[in-house]
Design a protein around this motif. Structure first.
Motif, PDB file in Angstrom:
ATOM      1  N   LEU A  10      48.592 -21.204 -19.452  1.00 57.91           N
ATOM      2  CA  LEU A  10      48.373 -22.655 -19.213  1.00 57.91           C
ATOM      3  C   LEU A  10      47.430 -22.812 -18.195  1.00 57.91           C
ATOM      4  CD1 LEU A  10      49.256 -25.463 -19.760  1.00 57.91           C
ATOM      5  CD2 LEU A  10      51.175 -25.044 -18.466  1.00 57.91           C
ATOM      6  N   LEU A  68      51.476 -31.766 -21.870  1.00 57.24           N
ATOM      7  CA  LEU A  68      51.724 -30.685 -22.753  1.00 57.24           C
ATOM      8  C   LEU A  68      52.208 -31.505 -24.098  1.00 57.24           C
ATOM      9  CD1 LEU A  68      53.321 -28.084 -20.425  1.00 57.24           C
ATOM     10  CD2 LEU A  68      50.861 -28.724 -20.697  1.00 57.24           C
ATOM     11  N   ASP A  98      55.739 -31.202 -25.342  1.00 55.35           N
ATOM     12  CA  ASP A  98      56.767 -32.439 -24.518  1.00 55.35           C
ATOM     13  C   ASP A  98      56.857 -33.531 -24.799  1.00 55.35           C
ATOM     14  OD1 ASP A  98      58.276 -30.034 -23.315  1.00 55.35           O
ATOM     15  OD2 ASP A  98      56.292 -29.903 -21.925  1.00 55.35           O
ATOM     16  N   TYR A 155      61.461 -22.359 -17.808  1.00 56.71           N
ATOM     17  CA  TYR A 155      60.638 -23.589 -17.110  1.00 56.71           C
ATOM     18  C   TYR A 155      59.984 -23.082 -15.736  1.00 56.71           C
ATOM     19  CZ  TYR A 155      63.197 -26.475 -20.461  1.00 56.71           C
ATOM     20  OH  TYR A 155      63.787 -27.215 -21.503  1.00 56.71           O
ATOM     21  N   GLY A 156      58.878 -23.904 -15.405  1.00 56.86           N
ATOM     22  CA  GLY A 156      58.602 -23.976 -14.123  1.00 56.86           C
ATOM     23  C   GLY A 156      59.733 -24.886 -13.399  1.00 56.86           C
ATOM     24  N   GLU A 176      57.570 -19.861 -11.553  1.00 53.76           N
ATOM     25  CA  GLU A 176      57.580 -19.944 -13.190  1.00 53.76           C
ATOM     26  C   GLU A 176      58.649 -19.012 -13.742  1.00 53.76           C
ATOM     27  OE1 GLU A 176      55.925 -22.090 -15.164  1.00 53.76           O
ATOM     28  OE2 GLU A 176      56.072 -21.131 -17.018  1.00 53.76           O
ATOM     29  N   LYS A 177      59.335 -19.625 -14.800  1.00 53.81           N
ATOM     30  CA  LYS A 177      60.407 -18.858 -15.411  1.00 53.81           C
ATOM     31  C   LYS A 177      61.240 -18.018 -14.655  1.00 53.81           C
ATOM     32  CE  LYS A 177      58.249 -19.571 -19.953  1.00 53.81           C
ATOM     33  NZ  LYS A 177      56.856 -20.468 -19.658  1.00 53.81           N
ATOM     34  N   ALA A 227      59.984 -28.376 -14.558  1.00 58.85           N
ATOM     35  CA  ALA A 227      58.715 -29.278 -14.862  1.00 58.85           C
ATOM     36  C   ALA A 227      58.829 -29.389 -16.543  1.00 58.85           C
ATOM     37  CB  ALA A 227      57.490 -28.421 -14.673  1.00 58.85           C
ATOM     38  N   GLN A 267      49.010 -18.699 -14.483  1.00 56.93           N
ATOM     39  CA  GLN A 267      50.275 -19.818 -14.670  1.00 56.93           C
ATOM     40  C   GLN A 267      49.844 -21.161 -13.925  1.00 56.93           C
ATOM     41  OE1 GLN A 267      52.651 -19.939 -16.811  1.00 56.93           O
ATOM     42  NE2 GLN A 267      53.338 -17.914 -17.533  1.00 56.93           N
ATOM     43  N   THR A 297      51.768 -23.345 -12.863  1.00 57.55           N
ATOM     44  CA  THR A 297      52.747 -23.348 -11.864  1.00 57.55           C
ATOM     45  C   THR A 297      52.292 -22.536 -10.542  1.00 57.55           C
ATOM     46  OG1 THR A 297      54.643 -23.580 -13.401  1.00 57.55           O
ATOM     47  CG2 THR A 297      55.180 -22.243 -11.293  1.00 57.55           C
TER      48      THR A 297
HETATM   49  C1  G1P Z   1      55.043 -24.391 -19.623  1.00 58.13           C
HETATM   50  C2  G1P Z   1      54.758 -24.387 -18.280  1.00 58.13           C
HETATM   51  C3  G1P Z   1      56.342 -24.475 -17.751  1.00 58.13           C
HETATM   52  C4  G1P Z   1      56.798 -25.855 -17.979  1.00 58.13           C
HETATM   53  C5  G1P Z   1      56.996 -25.830 -19.588  1.00 58.13           C
HETATM   54  C6  G1P Z   1      57.470 -27.407 -19.915  1.00 58.13           C
HETATM   55  O1  G1P Z   1      55.927 -23.430 -20.360  1.00 58.13           O
HETATM   56  O2  G1P Z   1      54.651 -23.352 -17.935  1.00 58.13           O
HETATM   57  O3  G1P Z   1      56.337 -24.570 -16.359  1.00 58.13           O
HETATM   58  O4  G1P Z   1      58.283 -26.211 -17.234  1.00 58.13           O
HETATM   59  O5  G1P Z   1      55.718 -25.880 -20.102  1.00 58.13           O
HETATM   60  O6  G1P Z   1      57.736 -27.583 -21.340  1.00 58.13           O
HETATM   61  P1  G1P Z   1      55.998 -23.061 -21.759  1.00 58.13           P
HETATM   62  O7  G1P Z   1      56.915 -24.033 -22.466  1.00 58.13           O
HETATM   63  O8  G1P Z   1      54.351 -23.090 -22.341  1.00 58.13           O
HETATM   64  O9  G1P Z   1      56.367 -21.742 -21.898  1.00 58.13           O
END
Ligand code: G1P
Length: 296
Positions: A113, A135, A138, A174-175, A195-196, A208, A234, A236
């Motif tokens: 990302l 994103l 979401d 998540y972040g 992150e995660k 996040a 990342q 994040t």
């Molecule tokens: C991404 C971001 C993460 C965030 C999330 C929200 O992760 O890296 O920090 O909390 O979106 O949907 P992904 O869902 O792409 O793994």
């Protein structure tokens, strides 16, 4: 530039392969899958436009031209609909091209990302002191959190992110923010971001949720990060770097709902949720669902 609209450009990373929607995504980008009748990316673009964006940079990958194509006018289709007196459909067809100016940036390698957001830097101009990142997986409901985030940036400067309070057992997807109270009900100062993390190591349960209002300084930070969680660059980690260097970062804690359009289960929930509210399809769907579930 008004104090509540400190950005004009929104970046939407949409370069992924959509593997969770295979085989459909062999031919149709997941961002174009319809929530009732409207692609998820139009819902996200509408949110960005409502919050003051006039430009959308879609970060895409080779072979996903249909995503940007969706925002271009289709004069022949419009003419056919006009001749047939289908004004309602004509309005729907014109909606996306009229929302904002759409450009693309190409991410040719899936490096994460942070890398995807960095690919949009070449699309920015001298006026872009801050950018919004949305994103498209979401959906944050009700719409409007970006407007609140813009107010918070006007007040505190720096970068502002949207946080959801998530059950700890789900937090490792998540972040996650390390936060301090600042005496405001919906705003917290961020002193770290990871992150995660594993559930027992997460600094909080504030995660996040796919909406970022980032100071332009993030692009310099993105050049200095190294691969992190999952071996990916990342976003994040770039935000964590900014925080470590004294850049102000805050979160707006959003207490509404959200949908994850990134997998079929979450997508179906969103589609049913929106369809139940739809005057045309809602009543019939509700009745059918009640019967279907009652007899399951
Ligand atoms: C991404 C971001 C993460 C965030 C999330 C929200 O992760 O890296 O920090 O909390 O979106 O949907 P992904 O869902 O792409 O793994």
């Amino acid at each position: 530039m008004s104090s509540t609209s400190p950005f004009r450009t929104a970046i939407v990373p949409a370069a992924g392969l959509g593997t969770r929607f295979l085989p459909t995504t062999k031919a149709v980008p997941k961002e174009l899958l319809p929530v009732v009748d409207t692609p998820g990316i139009e819902l996200v673009a509408t949110e960005a436009a409502e919050a003051g964006a006039s430009r959308l940079v879609i970060v895409t990958s080779p072979g996903k031209d249909a995503v940007a194509q969706y925002f271009r006018p289709q004069p022949e289709l419009e003419q056919t609909l006009a001749e047939r007196g289908k004004d309602h459909l004509l309005a729907k067809v014109r909606r996306a091209p009229e929302l904002l100016q759409v450009e693309t940036a190409i991410q040719d390698k899936a490096l994460g990302l942070g890398h995807a957001v960095g690919c949009a830097e070449g699309n920015l101009t001298g006026e872009d002191d801050a950018v919004a990142v949305l994103l498209p997986d979401d959906l944050v409901l009700p719409r409007g959190v970006l407007t609140r985030m813009a107010e918070v940036r006007a007040q505190y400067g720096g970068s502002v992110l949207c946080a959801f309070d998530i059950p700890r057992e789900e937090i490792s997807a998540y972040g996650v923010f390390d936060v301090r109270e600042i005496g405001e009900q919906d705003v917290k100062r961020v002193v770290g971001m990871v992150e995660k993390p594993k559930a027992d190591q997460a600094p909080s349960t504030f995660a996040a949720a796919g909406r970022y209002l980032l100071d332009r300084a993030v692009f310099e930070a993105l050049k200095r990060i190294t691969p992190g969680a999952g071996g990916e660059l990342q976003l994040t980690d770039a935000i964590a770097l900014l925080i470590a260097e004294g850049h102000p970062v805050h979160v707006v804690v959003h207490r509404g709902g959200r949908h994850d359009l990134g997998n079929p289960g979450g997508f179906l929930r969103a589609a049913v949720d929106f369809a139940l509210e739809d005057p045309e399809y809602g009543p019939d769907l509700r009745q059918w669902l009640e019967g279907r579930i009652g007899t399951a």
